[in-house]
Write a protein that holds these residues in place. Sequence first.
Motif, PDB file in Angstrom:
ATOM      1  N   HIS A 143       1.365 -29.268  56.414  1.00 38.06           N
ATOM      2  CA  HIS A 143       2.250 -28.775  57.640  1.00 38.06           C
ATOM      3  C   HIS A 143       2.443 -27.413  56.936  1.00 38.06           C
ATOM      4  O   HIS A 143       2.512 -26.120  57.793  1.00 38.06           O
ATOM      5  CB  HIS A 143       3.498 -29.533  57.941  1.00 38.06           C
ATOM      6  N   PHE A 144       2.974 -27.303  55.603  1.00 35.42           N
ATOM      7  CA  PHE A 144       3.442 -25.837  55.134  1.00 35.42           C
ATOM      8  C   PHE A 144       2.116 -24.910  55.199  1.00 35.42           C
ATOM      9  O   PHE A 144       2.333 -23.726  55.532  1.00 35.42           O
ATOM     10  CB  PHE A 144       4.113 -25.683  53.670  1.00 35.42           C
ATOM     11  N   ALA A 157       1.414 -23.831  58.544  1.00 38.10           N
ATOM     12  CA  ALA A 157       2.442 -22.960  58.991  1.00 38.10           C
ATOM     13  C   ALA A 157       2.332 -21.576  58.619  1.00 38.10           C
ATOM     14  O   ALA A 157       2.474 -20.449  59.071  1.00 38.10           O
ATOM     15  CB  ALA A 157       3.909 -23.671  58.953  1.00 38.10           C
ATOM     16  N   PHE A 158       2.063 -21.591  57.379  1.00 41.02           N
ATOM     17  CA  PHE A 158       1.985 -20.356  56.315  1.00 41.02           C
ATOM     18  C   PHE A 158       0.963 -19.485  56.949  1.00 41.02           C
ATOM     19  O   PHE A 158       0.896 -18.077  56.981  1.00 41.02           O
ATOM     20  CB  PHE A 158       1.869 -20.647  54.925  1.00 41.02           C
ATOM     21  N   THR A 173      -0.742 -19.659  59.976  1.00 39.79           N
ATOM     22  CA  THR A 173      -0.390 -19.208  60.997  1.00 39.79           C
ATOM     23  C   THR A 173       0.401 -17.957  61.202  1.00 39.79           C
ATOM     24  O   THR A 173       0.287 -17.034  61.974  1.00 39.79           O
ATOM     25  CB  THR A 173       0.014 -20.301  61.983  1.00 39.79           C
ATOM     26  N   ALA A 174       1.581 -18.165  60.442  1.00 38.78           N
ATOM     27  CA  ALA A 174       2.468 -16.956  60.341  1.00 38.78           C
ATOM     28  C   ALA A 174       1.724 -15.791  59.686  1.00 38.78           C
ATOM     29  O   ALA A 174       2.149 -14.842  60.484  1.00 38.78           O
ATOM     30  CB  ALA A 174       3.358 -17.351  59.322  1.00 38.78           C
ATOM     31  N   LYS A 175       1.073 -15.756  58.883  1.00 41.42           N
ATOM     32  CA  LYS A 175       0.303 -14.512  58.346  1.00 41.42           C
ATOM     33  C   LYS A 175      -0.375 -13.959  59.350  1.00 41.42           C
ATOM     34  O   LYS A 175      -0.528 -12.658  59.450  1.00 41.42           O
ATOM     35  CB  LYS A 175      -0.553 -15.077  57.179  1.00 41.42           C
ATOM     36  N   THR A 186      -0.247 -14.345  62.611  1.00 41.11           N
ATOM     37  CA  THR A 186       0.602 -13.781  63.800  1.00 41.11           C
ATOM     38  C   THR A 186       1.361 -12.403  63.095  1.00 41.11           C
ATOM     39  O   THR A 186       1.311 -11.570  64.104  1.00 41.11           O
ATOM     40  CB  THR A 186       1.745 -14.685  63.952  1.00 41.11           C
ATOM     41  N   ALA A 187       1.841 -12.473  61.981  1.00 44.30           N
ATOM     42  CA  ALA A 187       2.574 -11.287  61.716  1.00 44.30           C
ATOM     43  C   ALA A 187       1.531 -10.038  61.461  1.00 44.30           C
ATOM     44  O   ALA A 187       1.857  -9.008  61.695  1.00 44.30           O
ATOM     45  CB  ALA A 187       3.136 -11.584  60.099  1.00 44.30           C
ATOM     46  N   SER A 200       2.101  -8.107  64.948  1.00 44.58           N
ATOM     47  CA  SER A 200       3.150  -8.280  65.553  1.00 44.58           C
ATOM     48  C   SER A 200       3.659  -6.856  65.801  1.00 44.58           C
ATOM     49  O   SER A 200       4.468  -6.851  66.722  1.00 44.58           O
ATOM     50  CB  SER A 200       4.153  -9.179  64.667  1.00 44.58           C
ATOM     51  N   GLN A 201       3.187  -5.791  65.062  1.00 42.18           N
ATOM     52  CA  GLN A 201       3.833  -4.457  65.349  1.00 42.18           C
ATOM     53  C   GLN A 201       3.109  -3.769  66.414  1.00 42.18           C
ATOM     54  O   GLN A 201       3.577  -2.853  67.071  1.00 42.18           O
ATOM     55  CB  GLN A 201       4.145  -3.817  64.198  1.00 42.18           C
ATOM     56  N   GLY A 231       5.719 -13.527  44.052  1.00 42.53           N
ATOM     57  CA  GLY A 231       7.276 -13.921  44.389  1.00 42.53           C
ATOM     58  C   GLY A 231       7.482 -15.367  44.799  1.00 42.53           C
ATOM     59  O   GLY A 231       8.241 -15.765  44.304  1.00 42.53           O
ATOM     60  N   LEU A 232       6.285 -15.697  45.428  1.00 43.18           N
ATOM     61  CA  LEU A 232       6.396 -17.251  46.422  1.00 43.18           C
ATOM     62  C   LEU A 232       6.117 -18.189  45.125  1.00 43.18           C
ATOM     63  O   LEU A 232       6.916 -19.081  44.880  1.00 43.18           O
ATOM     64  CB  LEU A 232       5.404 -17.178  47.445  1.00 43.18           C
ATOM     65  N   ALA A 260      11.108 -15.389  49.159  1.00 46.35           N
ATOM     66  CA  ALA A 260       9.823 -14.912  49.146  1.00 46.35           C
ATOM     67  C   ALA A 260       8.765 -15.761  50.035  1.00 46.35           C
ATOM     68  O   ALA A 260       7.845 -15.143  50.332  1.00 46.35           O
ATOM     69  CB  ALA A 260       9.160 -15.621  47.526  1.00 46.35           C
ATOM     70  N   ASP A 265       8.182  -9.854  59.877  1.00 46.34           N
ATOM     71  CA  ASP A 265       7.557  -9.760  61.084  1.00 46.34           C
ATOM     72  C   ASP A 265       7.463 -10.934  62.131  1.00 46.34           C
ATOM     73  O   ASP A 265       7.333 -10.922  63.280  1.00 46.34           O
ATOM     74  CB  ASP A 265       6.197  -9.469  61.121  1.00 46.34           C
ATOM     75  N   LEU A 266       8.237 -12.229  61.413  1.00 51.80           N
ATOM     76  CA  LEU A 266       8.179 -13.381  62.246  1.00 51.80           C
ATOM     77  C   LEU A 266       9.612 -13.401  62.766  1.00 51.80           C
ATOM     78  O   LEU A 266      10.573 -12.751  62.228  1.00 51.80           O
ATOM     79  CB  LEU A 266       7.786 -14.516  61.382  1.00 51.80           C
ATOM     80  N   ARG A 319      10.939 -18.794  63.525  1.00 49.80           N
ATOM     81  CA  ARG A 319       9.758 -19.585  62.934  1.00 49.80           C
ATOM     82  C   ARG A 319       9.882 -19.179  61.400  1.00 49.80           C
ATOM     83  O   ARG A 319       9.341 -20.048  60.683  1.00 49.80           O
ATOM     84  CB  ARG A 319       8.481 -18.396  63.175  1.00 49.80           C
ATOM     85  N   LEU A 360       9.262 -22.039  58.865  1.00 49.69           N
ATOM     86  CA  LEU A 360       8.423 -21.851  57.618  1.00 49.69           C
ATOM     87  C   LEU A 360       9.206 -21.924  56.156  1.00 49.69           C
ATOM     88  O   LEU A 360       8.559 -22.593  55.397  1.00 49.69           O
ATOM     89  CB  LEU A 360       8.055 -20.302  57.746  1.00 49.69           C
ATOM     90  N   LEU A 369       9.679 -25.751  55.380  1.00 52.04           N
ATOM     91  CA  LEU A 369       8.329 -26.496  55.122  1.00 52.04           C
ATOM     92  C   LEU A 369       8.285 -25.855  53.617  1.00 52.04           C
ATOM     93  O   LEU A 369       7.840 -26.722  52.699  1.00 52.04           O
ATOM     94  CB  LEU A 369       7.251 -25.994  55.901  1.00 52.04           C
TER      95      LEU A 369
END
Lengths: 299, 266
Positions: free
Chosen positions: A44-45, A48-49, A51-53, A55-56, A59-60, A128-129, B117, B122-123, B127, B131, B134
């Motif tokens: 799920h992560f 989600a990760f 999709t988030a990337k 979308t981002a 987004s601007q 960083g992550l 991190a 932008d989200l 969300r 995120l 998770l």
Amino acid sequence: MTGATPSLGDGPVPAELAARYGLSVSGARPGLATYTRLLWGRRHFIVAFSTAKLTAQYSQAKLGQVWQVATPLLNACVYYLVFGILLGTRRGIPHDVFVPFLVTGVFIFTFTQSSVTAGVRAISGNLGLVRALHFPRAALPVSIAIQQLQQLLYSMVILVATALVFGSYPSPRWVLVVPVLAIQFTFNVGITMVMARLGSKTPDLAQLTPFVMRTWMYASGVMYSIPVMLQGKPDWIKIALQHNPLAIYMDLMRYALIRGYGAENLPAHVWLFALAWALLLGVAGYIYFWKAEEQYGRG
Amino acid sequence: MADISLDKPEAGDRIPTVIADDVHIVYRVNGGSRGKGSATAALSRIMRRGGGESRGVRKVHAVRGVTFTAYRGEAIGLIGSNGSGKSTLLRAIAGLLPAEKGRVYTDGQPSLLGVNAALMNDLTGERNVILGGLAMGMSREEVKERYQEIVDFSGINEKGDFITLPMRTYSSGMAARLRFSIAAAKNHDVLMIDEALATGDQKFRVRSEERIRELRKEAGTVFLVSHSNKSIRDTCDRVLWLEKGELLMDGPTEEVLRAYEKESGK
């Protein structure tokens, strides 16, 4: 106050103490089966990760997510202008086949190409992550491959539209799109993992991969037919080029979608090669990536 | 780690949760080499050295041979000047940074408090909560369950419907509040907190300090990196003093802090 080895002086050595209380080595690499289970637990992560990337990314922009479809459309137009009209690389291909032929080639190639270029920075771009949270690091390359798959699904809208406009109507062969994408996706995951590990040690690869990928693109018949263009050249060159994984995936997708692109255009044993490349890269890439699991935090 | 009391060798013994055994950590930095940073300089450097370990790569020995044992129920403070290796040591304990030499043994999975991190500016805040949850390893159901709690705790929606706006539109205080709220939503076995936690306005600071106290109660062992001697005194019963990557002193809070304050001329 200068005693640098405190509090343990009289006790047992650390390793023994750890063993006695069942402590495990922090950050040790789990076995392959456990690793796979952990990775599955993070699905799920991963989704989600990615999709988030995705979308981002837009987004601007004022048009927002419209660019998901507009970008591949513009790409297809540019390639058509250059190769279809100016350079005329469509030798041996009828016009109503060439346009979907070219668009399929561009999109299918880009699918792998962007997985590779993004894969190089899968670890180094998310350090960083990696240094803050626990998760199987393979989640990062996998999420990049999924991100590209989502991007490709947007492109498929354009691709299907192009096919329809040029007279290729839905047929039972269209069902093949699904296995072809699944096979190529497996291949992409594998190659992304390989690139992620290489890129984590040698960030310079990010500068180098565009050149390699461009060479690969021109050698794979994205905008021309390999058998037609290589007529008169030794046979082995033709066979080598036609059996490289990307040429195979492009050919299969064209075969699935385009009415005028029949089985006679496919090299021998094409499905076998498609599967073999995907399994080879998928399995080897996964193991290769896992082997360095505990090292990725070092950068 | 199901039932530790069974194989406890001596009654009344303290149970270790983290054991650091002569830990060394080395960072390798590209492009941090001495001399000019121009392309020709880089090229001539490569030509001159021609192979070997250090081709334009500089090593930073951040932690040098740290050894200690932490026990269940302890709250341990890490002090030392900037760049003394405190945060690096925490990351090594968490297993996020591989040790060059030596080992860290832990009971369960130690976690750093923080999800910065994983979040994306932008989200929308909404969300990002999902995120971040998770990313910390919560299940989808868990995230759904705690979502409202997290948003309420952050107080983001007190001034209107901000949670549906992209995080880049938040003020730095608001963003920090949301980040803390997400990070603090999960309980940990071995909890590690890296300074500068109490952010935001007075009201939120009080609330976040309270939440940290709760987390500490639930966690087996707590590590706290901080430059505030007050928060170390309030929180910790034991302090490790690091300087230049070496463990200078390890002992009861008061004793170590007094020496530290004397040294740093306070």
